[in-house]
Design a protein around this motif. Structure first.
Motif, short mmCIF file in Angstrom:
data_model
loop_
_atom_site.label_atom_id
_atom_site.label_comp_id
_atom_site.label_asym_id
_atom_site.label_seq_id
_atom_site.Cartn_x
_atom_site.Cartn_y
_atom_site.Cartn_z
N GLY A 204 0.82 -1.09 0.11
CA GLY A 204 -0.35 0.05 -0.56
C GLY A 204 1.01 1.43 0.14
N GLN A 205 0.19 2.55 0.17
CA GLN A 205 0.88 3.58 0.07
C GLN A 205 1.62 4.00 1.47
OE1 GLN A 205 -1.66 6.59 -2.01
NE2 GLN A 205 -2.59 4.54 -3.20
N LYS A 206 1.91 5.03 1.71
CA LYS A 206 2.63 5.21 3.05
C LYS A 206 2.71 4.42 4.02
CE LYS A 206 1.43 9.43 5.58
NZ LYS A 206 0.60 10.26 5.90
N ASP A 212 -3.00 9.98 10.05
CA ASP A 212 -3.18 11.55 10.67
C ASP A 212 -4.53 11.64 9.92
OD1 ASP A 212 -2.91 11.06 8.09
OD2 ASP A 212 -1.82 12.69 7.71
N GLN A 213 -5.42 11.50 9.07
CA GLN A 213 -6.74 12.03 9.45
C GLN A 213 -7.58 11.34 10.27
OE1 GLN A 213 -7.31 14.31 7.70
NE2 GLN A 213 -6.55 14.21 5.35
N ARG A 214 -7.82 10.80 11.39
CA ARG A 214 -8.36 10.22 12.38
C ARG A 214 -9.45 11.49 12.47
NH1 ARG A 214 -7.13 5.54 16.27
NH2 ARG A 214 -4.99 5.69 14.74
N ASN A 216 -10.59 14.13 11.72
CA ASN A 216 -10.61 14.57 10.41
C ASN A 216 -11.66 13.99 10.21
OD1 ASN A 216 -8.88 16.93 11.09
ND2 ASN A 216 -7.63 16.12 9.94
N HIS A 217 -11.37 12.63 10.02
CA HIS A 217 -12.47 12.13 9.88
C HIS A 217 -13.34 11.34 10.84
CE1 HIS A 217 -9.64 8.42 7.42
NE2 HIS A 217 -9.67 9.86 6.67
N ALA A 218 -13.40 12.04 11.80
CA ALA A 218 -14.61 11.43 12.58
C ALA A 218 -15.26 13.28 12.65
CB ALA A 218 -13.58 11.47 13.77
N PHE A 233 -9.67 11.72 -4.10
CA PHE A 233 -8.54 11.28 -3.27
C PHE A 233 -8.56 9.99 -1.55
CE2 PHE A 233 -8.21 15.54 -5.46
CZ PHE A 233 -7.08 14.98 -6.34
N SER A 234 -9.87 9.13 -1.87
CA SER A 234 -10.35 8.90 -1.19
C SER A 234 -9.90 7.33 0.08
CB SER A 234 -11.59 7.74 -1.49
OG SER A 234 -11.06 6.14 -3.01
N HIS A 235 -7.91 7.16 -0.92
CA HIS A 235 -7.61 5.85 -0.96
C HIS A 235 -8.01 5.16 -0.39
CE1 HIS A 235 -4.50 4.24 1.66
NE2 HIS A 235 -4.10 3.64 1.03
N VAL A 236 -8.91 4.41 1.12
CA VAL A 236 -8.94 2.46 1.00
C VAL A 236 -10.65 3.75 1.84
CG1 VAL A 236 -7.33 1.71 1.53
CG2 VAL A 236 -7.84 2.55 3.28
N ASP A 255 -10.62 7.33 -6.52
CA ASP A 255 -9.39 7.73 -6.31
C ASP A 255 -8.96 6.92 -7.99
OD1 ASP A 255 -7.65 8.01 -3.62
OD2 ASP A 255 -6.28 6.38 -5.24
N GLY A 256 -7.52 7.76 -8.23
CA GLY A 256 -6.62 7.18 -9.36
C GLY A 256 -6.59 5.82 -8.64
N SER A 257 -6.74 5.00 -7.56
CA SER A 257 -5.66 3.90 -7.76
C SER A 257 -6.53 2.74 -7.45
CB SER A 257 -5.17 4.04 -6.16
OG SER A 257 -4.84 2.63 -5.50
N GLU A 258 -6.97 1.69 -8.05
CA GLU A 258 -7.42 0.11 -8.00
C GLU A 258 -7.40 -0.31 -6.95
OE1 GLU A 258 -9.78 -0.42 -11.28
OE2 GLU A 258 -11.11 -1.45 -9.32
N PRO A 305 -5.96 14.88 -1.53
CA PRO A 305 -5.30 14.73 -2.18
C PRO A 305 -4.35 14.67 -2.00
CG PRO A 305 -5.61 17.36 -2.22
CD PRO A 305 -6.17 16.76 -1.20
N PRO A 306 -2.80 13.88 -2.55
CA PRO A 306 -1.75 13.54 -2.12
C PRO A 306 -0.95 15.49 -2.37
CG PRO A 306 -2.15 13.45 -4.54
CD PRO A 306 -3.33 13.60 -4.75
N ALA A 307 0.23 15.11 -1.67
CA ALA A 307 0.72 16.85 -1.33
C ALA A 307 1.30 17.24 -2.80
CB ALA A 307 2.57 16.27 -0.95
N1 SAH Z 1 -8.20 10.34 2.34
C1 SAH Z 1 -7.89 9.19 2.54
C2 SAH Z 1 -6.29 9.66 2.03
C3 SAH Z 1 -5.67 10.14 0.47
S1 SAH Z 1 -4.16 10.08 -0.34
C4 SAH Z 1 -7.81 8.95 3.89
O1 SAH Z 1 -8.46 9.61 4.76
O2 SAH Z 1 -7.02 8.38 4.56
C5 SAH Z 1 -4.05 10.54 -1.53
C6 SAH Z 1 -4.97 9.56 -2.38
O3 SAH Z 1 -5.36 10.98 -4.10
C7 SAH Z 1 -4.14 7.79 -2.58
O4 SAH Z 1 -5.20 7.05 -2.10
C8 SAH Z 1 -3.82 8.34 -4.88
O5 SAH Z 1 -3.88 7.24 -4.74
C9 SAH Z 1 -4.55 9.41 -4.81
N2 SAH Z 1 -5.21 10.26 -5.94
C10 SAH Z 1 -3.31 11.19 -6.03
N3 SAH Z 1 -3.82 11.56 -7.61
C11 SAH Z 1 -4.94 11.50 -8.23
C12 SAH Z 1 -5.76 12.07 -8.65
N4 SAH Z 1 -4.85 12.60 -9.56
N5 SAH Z 1 -6.78 11.42 -9.22
C13 SAH Z 1 -7.44 10.47 -8.47
N6 SAH Z 1 -7.00 10.17 -7.53
C14 SAH Z 1 -5.22 10.63 -7.14
#
Ligand code: SAH
Length: 401
Positions: A204-206, A212-214, A216-218, A233-236, A255-258, A305-307
């Motif tokens: 997985g990523q990271k 860190d978002q716990r 903020n999720h709540a 940009f949901s990740h899992v 998300d972009g990641s299948e 989004p990612p950084a």
């Molecule tokens: N919101 C998540 C963390 C997101 S991390 C949480 O709370 O757990 C950032 C995510 O952005 C990653 O899953 C990555 O796959 C996705 N991502 C990066 N660039 C993207 C793009 N252009 N379009 C869609 N998803 C993207």
């Protein structure tokens, strides 16, 4: 990499260097503050050395990387400290005590680098499994002692080394992810905020999950109520699954990641909310444009989004991207609904990120109230001297009705 010998090289501050800041707790020494003669320049990254002030008074034990702008990092104020299993145990016990106070289940960031006294080292805990990111050469060399201490202090049975961080290249370390102890049988189930997340700790990523978002999720989950949620940009499924656990009627994760979305679906199924959950694999910008063109509306929209501005050179382009996200997301928020915009960029500070986001909302033809500013949770402590470690920002806006 040298073993932890007691006779150590010395690195010395230049006469004009600010010894006071270091004495008062600043943990780093920059290259222009040190006397970098041939001998110190030849030190291998990760060498342990004694730091002296310009008058040759010992200041502490540091780890040195002559190739890095941050050339020395303070490891111990005691220049004679031995960095052995006992030393690691003390640091890890101190870190663990905070997390045990905060959380009733063993899922958290256990070590957050400098702030937990282990420069460059990240350790995330997933129940019986720990994932270490030794993003600094000193820790790579002492990894066996660190792992030994980690197992003794926490009782974890499996340990993964995740060597995929961007920081490793700067330290001259190779990329590799491998199992150092025990075994792993597929993704790990992580309970958080009433939701269940699937964390892939090897691929997985990271380190598999964004602890860190716990908080903020709540907070976002409370605002979602029984409404419809869009998690971009949901990740899992960080925000979406927390909102579903709190009673949201529907959630769509983009998300972009299948593989990340497949894990999100497994999490939703394990929670018994699969029927209320949908995923869409797409570029986030394109997906938001398409949703906007369809006239879709959600009671809560989250963009995490990612950084986009991980370092200074990327700042301007990053701020433009944040503005664009806000502009695309705002029209998707139902009247009186909520918009959460996040940034995990070191280089974009809170004021800059907020200005870009606010401008984007305006350009998206919406008025807003800013109702909350969130940061990384308390298992990501900051060293107060290092503003840089306050990387995560989460702005919650309420949009016009
Ligand atoms: N919101 C998540 C963390 C997101 S991390 C949480 O709370 O757990 C950032 C995510 O952005 C990653 O899953 C990555 O796959 C996705 N991502 C990066 N660039 C993207 C793009 N252009 N379009 C869609 N998803 C993207």
């Amino acid at each position: 990499m040298q073993p932890d010998a007691i006779s150590r090289p010395i690195v010395r501050l230049r006469p004009k260097a600010e010894a006071r800041a270091i004495r008062h707790g600043f943990p780093w020494v920059y290259s222009d503050e040190l006397v970098l003669d041939r001998r110190s320049k030849a030190l291998e990254p990760g060498t342990l050395a004694v730091l002296e002030d310009s008058e040759r008074r010992e200041m502490g034990l540091v780890t040195v990387n002559p190739n890095s702008r941050i050339t020395a990092r303070m490891l111990d104020r005691d220049p004679g400290a031995r960095i052995d299993i006992g030393w690691f145990k003390a640091r890890l016990s101190h870190a663990l005590a905070l997390r045990e106070r905060l959380y009733d289940q063993p899922f958290y960031r256990l070590v957050h680098a400098e702030a937990d006294g282990l420069p460059g080292v990240i350790i995330d805990r997933f129940g019986d499994v720990a994932v270490i990111q030794p993003n600094a050469a000193w820790a790579e060399g002492l990894l066996p002692a660190l792992v030994e201490a980690l197992v003794a202090v926490t009782g974890v049975t499996s340990v993964v080394k995740n060597g995929s961080g961007r920081a490793r290249a700067l330290e001259g370390l190779a990329e590799e992810t491998l199992l150092l102890r025990g075994g792993l049988d597929g993704p790990v189930r992580v309970p958080m905020n009433g939701a269940l997340y699937m964390a892939d700790l090897m691929g997985g990523q990271k380190t598999g999950l964004y602890f860190d978002q716990r908080d903020n999720h709540a907070f976002a989950a409370r605002l979602a109520g029984q409404g419809r949620v869009l998690d971009v940009f949901s990740h899992v499924g960080g925000f979406a699954l927390a909102a579903l656990a709190a009673g949201a009627s529907q959630a769509l994760a983009v998300d972009g990641s299948e593989p990340a979305l497949a894990l999100a679906e497994q999490g939703a199924a394990a929670m018994g909310v699969g029927a209320r959950f949908e995923t869409r694999q797409a570029d986030a910008f394109e997906a938001m444009e398409a949703l906007g063109a369809d006239g879709a509306r959600f009671d809560l929209v989250v963009c995490d989004p990612p950084a986009f501005a991980p370092h200074r050179k990327a700042l301007e382009a990053g701020l433009r991207a944040y503005e664009r996200i806000a502009k695309l997301a705002a029209p998707l928020v139902a009247p009186g609904g909520y918009l959460v915009l996040c940034s995990c960029s070191h280089a974009a500070d809170l004021a800059q990120f907020r200005a870009s986001s606010t401008r984007g909302i305006g350009r998206g033809q919406r008025q807003a109230q800013l109702i909350q500013t969130g940061f990384a949770g308390p298992d990501h402590p900051m060293l107060p001297q290092l503003a840089e470690s306050g990387y995560l920002k989460a702005l919650t806006y309420r949009l016009d009705g």
